[in-house]
Design an enzyme around this catalytic site. Structure first.
Site, PDB file in Angstrom:
ATOM      1  N   LYS A 208       0.835  -1.199   0.000  1.00 21.42           N
ATOM      2  CA  LYS A 208       0.000   0.000   0.000  1.00 21.42           C
ATOM      3  C   LYS A 208       0.873   1.253   0.000  1.00 21.42           C
ATOM      4  CE  LYS A 208      -3.643   2.055   2.858  1.00 21.42           C
ATOM      5  NZ  LYS A 208      -4.552   1.845   3.983  1.00 21.42           N
ATOM      6  N   GLU A 214      10.615  -4.679   4.464  1.00 24.42           N
ATOM      7  CA  GLU A 214      10.698  -6.086   4.055  1.00 24.42           C
ATOM      8  C   GLU A 214      10.343  -6.240   2.573  1.00 24.42           C
ATOM      9  OE1 GLU A 214       9.145  -4.911   6.713  1.00 24.42           O
ATOM     10  OE2 GLU A 214       9.104  -6.330   8.383  1.00 24.42           O
ATOM     11  N   GLY A 268      -5.036  -2.393   5.273  1.00 26.17           N
ATOM     12  CA  GLY A 268      -4.241  -3.534   4.790  1.00 26.17           C
ATOM     13  C   GLY A 268      -4.943  -4.867   4.988  1.00 26.17           C
ATOM     14  N   ARG A 269      -5.424  -5.122   6.211  1.00 25.76           N
ATOM     15  CA  ARG A 269      -6.029  -6.438   6.498  1.00 25.76           C
ATOM     16  C   ARG A 269      -7.432  -6.565   5.929  1.00 25.76           C
ATOM     17  NH1 ARG A 269      -5.095  -3.243  10.528  1.00 25.76           N
ATOM     18  NH2 ARG A 269      -6.724  -2.530  11.966  1.00 25.76           N
ATOM     19  N   GLU A 354      -5.134  -7.551  15.096  1.00 27.97           N
ATOM     20  CA  GLU A 354      -4.652  -6.223  14.723  1.00 27.97           C
ATOM     21  C   GLU A 354      -5.800  -5.213  14.819  1.00 27.97           C
ATOM     22  OE1 GLU A 354      -1.275  -6.043  11.808  1.00 27.97           O
ATOM     23  OE2 GLU A 354      -2.728  -4.868  10.686  1.00 27.97           O
ATOM     24  N   HIS A 385      -4.899 -34.375  16.926  1.00 34.80           N
ATOM     25  CA  HIS A 385      -3.797 -35.255  17.333  1.00 34.80           C
ATOM     26  C   HIS A 385      -2.681 -34.453  17.981  1.00 34.80           C
ATOM     27  CE1 HIS A 385      -5.565 -38.730  15.290  1.00 34.80           C
ATOM     28  NE2 HIS A 385      -6.107 -37.768  14.537  1.00 34.80           N
ATOM     29  N   LYS A 513       7.913  -0.990  12.354  1.00 36.08           N
ATOM     30  CA  LYS A 513       8.449  -0.505  11.082  1.00 36.08           C
ATOM     31  C   LYS A 513       9.602   0.487  11.321  1.00 36.08           C
ATOM     32  CE  LYS A 513       4.395  -1.299   8.148  1.00 36.08           C
ATOM     33  NZ  LYS A 513       3.527  -0.829   7.081  1.00 36.08           N
TER      34      LYS A 513
END
Ligand code: G6Q
Length: 549
Positions: A208, A214, A268-269, A354, A385, A513
């Site tokens: 965005k 990163e 973003g999410r 978030e 399991h 960040k």
């Protein structure tokens, strides 16, 4: 005007008194005393069925929870979100992910401008592009069609498309293989680059802001890797971008014609519905991507218009509030009984934690109640399991959301019956448990001595009375996946509204960040011991020594 504290709401007081009684209820008894319990406590919308009957609640509980929702102004807050009010108050933005899935014929005027034409212009651009890539008309540097798509992004620019491409794997174009690189750890990019051919690979740089460290580092490395094999003039055939930052995209060397924009009112999410969904549209095709948007839109319509009493996101959200704020539960386990939903728990971790992992209200005042629980999980039957032991017999009560599709997308005989049997058996076991008499009877049938029975008995008792929801869909297809994601988005919104939170900012992410930028130069240059504590200094020194070996 400041909202009253949640704990001062009349319905909150009523729920507190009600809880004093409800905490002693046994779900076994609730079921035997109410034969129509499933009919009463289940609802359907947008192709999904929610069975919430295996919860510690009755009609009064639900009435009080709906009353609380009304007292907290949930309906008004919901309408404010849909109409584009700037409900993200700390960033002065609207939260308009719902506009991204509205049909072309709709209008939504925000700040005097209809946002729908722009939304559909980008969708049209995505459609034209995806059709060229999928048909083989889009050619790489050596004239060959694209075979591999690498999405480089992180957080909201990775989790949605990665989860959805995985979930809709059976719908993927047979020529295309999807890859997702998010971690700045070079092992992530290296693993993908070692598998793909630059001449037939398309990189999507998804960010965005187009400044995330990163993503920018992975993008630069991918670019260098490509340029060591091809010339700069070939770049536009292999690199496209999804961003709100045209200048930075141009600077990176990507043709602005190959940039797919979105807007600051898309968090973003919440961005899978925007151009961030480009990898999904490439994988499943634009018609299926439109069905995915349609499924989410159907859930939006339901959330906007259904009375609270039949409103699926409201019911799920309020039940979550019931457990978190009255029973004091601390986590929520997500158990998709569908291998292709294996990234869904991670996706929901971001969406829920978030959005609502906050300790101050939207107006900045510290909250006096607990907010978002820890969200975690993995696919069934695998979890059974592993950690289901704790869910059945541990000291904590952890509500579980079971998610399953009635029909499989494969032809293997028998598997799906076993899968569904396990899913239903687990929710039944969580609800019923296994009491002393049942354990004794079992052990007697195995011809154990009385002494052995008494020694084993405490270990084999299942307390039960452990709550769960079950969400069923016909099959995991684009429309049902869209509806499922939108269901959780709105459930998060409901809880944020009750707690009085701004669910749409993420200051906790922003700090990370910034912080690493301070240490990075010390690892290659001069350490600044005065800037840190002894632990951080020692760790920097160790790493510096290792990196310079
Ligand atoms: C999501 C968060 C966060 C964000 C990433 C990537 O809601 O804001 O996960 O999506 O930090 O940001 P960019 O898309 O700007 O690279």
């Amino acid at each position: 005007m400041r909202e009253i504290n949640l704990t001062d709401a009349a319905a909150f007081h009523a729920l507190s008194s009600h809880y004093a009684e409800a905490k002693n209820w046994q779900m076994r008894t609730l079921f035997s005393g109410q034969p129509d319990r499933f009919d009463r406590f289940s609802t359907e919308a947008a192709g999904l069925l929610l069975d919430y009957s295996k919860n510690r609640l009755n009609d009064t509980t639900m009435q009080l929870l709906f009353q609380l929702a009304r007292e907290r102004g949930l309906e008004q807050k919901r309408d404010a979100m849909f109409s584009g009010e700037r409900i993200n108050v700390t960033e002065h933005r609207s939260a308009l992910h719902t506009a991204l899935r509205m049909p072309r014929s709709a209008t939504l005027v925000v700040d005097g401008q209809d946002v729908l034409p722009e939304v559909h212009a980008v969708l049209d651009h995505m459609q034209a592009f995806t059709e060229r890539v999928r048909s083989g008309a889009w050619l790489g540097a050596t004239g060959r069609a694209i075979t591999d798509i690498v999405n480089i992004g992180i957080g909201g620019s990775d989790l949605g498309p990665a989860m959805a491409c995985r979930a809709l794997r059976p719908f993927t174009h047979p020529r295309l293989t999807m890859h997702f690189v998010s971690n700045v750890d070079g092992h992530d990019l290296d693993a993908v680059l070692s598998k793909v051919n630059p001449a037939t690979t398309l990189f999507i740089i998804a960010s965005k802001t187009f400044t995330t460290r990163e993503t920018m580092m992975n993008a630069q490395s991918a670019r260098e890797w490509f340029l060591s094999r091809h010339v700069a003039a070939d770049l536009p055939k292999h690199f496209v971008a999804v961003s709100t930052n045209v200048e930075a995209v141009r600077e990176f060397g990507i043709d602005p014609d190959n940039m797919f924009p979105f807007w600051d009112w898309v968090g973003g999410r919440y961005s899978i519905w925007s151009a961030i969904g480009l990898p999904l549209a490439l994988a499943i095709g634009f018609d299926a991507f439109s069905e995915f948007l349609g499924g989410a839109h159907a859930m939006d319509q339901h959330f906007r218009t259904a009375p609270l009493e039949r409103n699926m996101p409201v019911i799920m959200g309020m039940i979550g509030v019931w457990y978190r704020n009255f029973f004091g539960t601390t986590s929520l386990s997500i158990a998709p009984y569908h291998q292709d939903l294996n990234r869904f728990p991670a996706y929901l971790q971001q969406l829920e934690m978030e959005s609502n992992g906050k300790r101050v209200a939207a107006d900045g005042v510290t909250l006096s109640v607990q907010t978002c629980p820890v969200v975690w999980g993995d696919v069934g039957t695998n979890g059974q399991h592993a950690y289901f032991q704790l869910l059945h017999l541990g000291t904590d009560i952890i509500p579980v959301d079971f998610i399953a599709a009635l029909k499989p997308m494969h032809d293997l005989s028998g598997h799906h019956t076993v899968l569904l049997a396990n899913c239903f058996a687990q929710s039944e076991a969580f609800m019923r448990g296994k009491n002393t008499e049942e354990v004794r009877a079992d052990l007697r049938a195995q011809h154990l001595s009385d002494k052995e029975i008494e020694a084993l008995r405490p270990h084999k008792i299942f307390p039960g009375n452990r709550p769960s929801n079950t969400i069923l869909m016909d099959e995991l297809a684009p429309a049902t996946l869209g509806a499922l994601i939108a269901l959780y988005e709105h459930k998060v919104f409901v809880q944020g509204a009750i707690w009085g939170i701004n669910s749409f900012d993420q200051w906790g992410v922003e700090l990370g960040k910034v912080l690493a930028k301070n240490i990075e130069p010390e690892l290659t240059g001069t350490p600044r011991p005065d800037a840190h504590d002894s632990s951080t200094n020692a760790l920097i020194a160790r790493a510096k020594a290792a990196l310079s070996e």
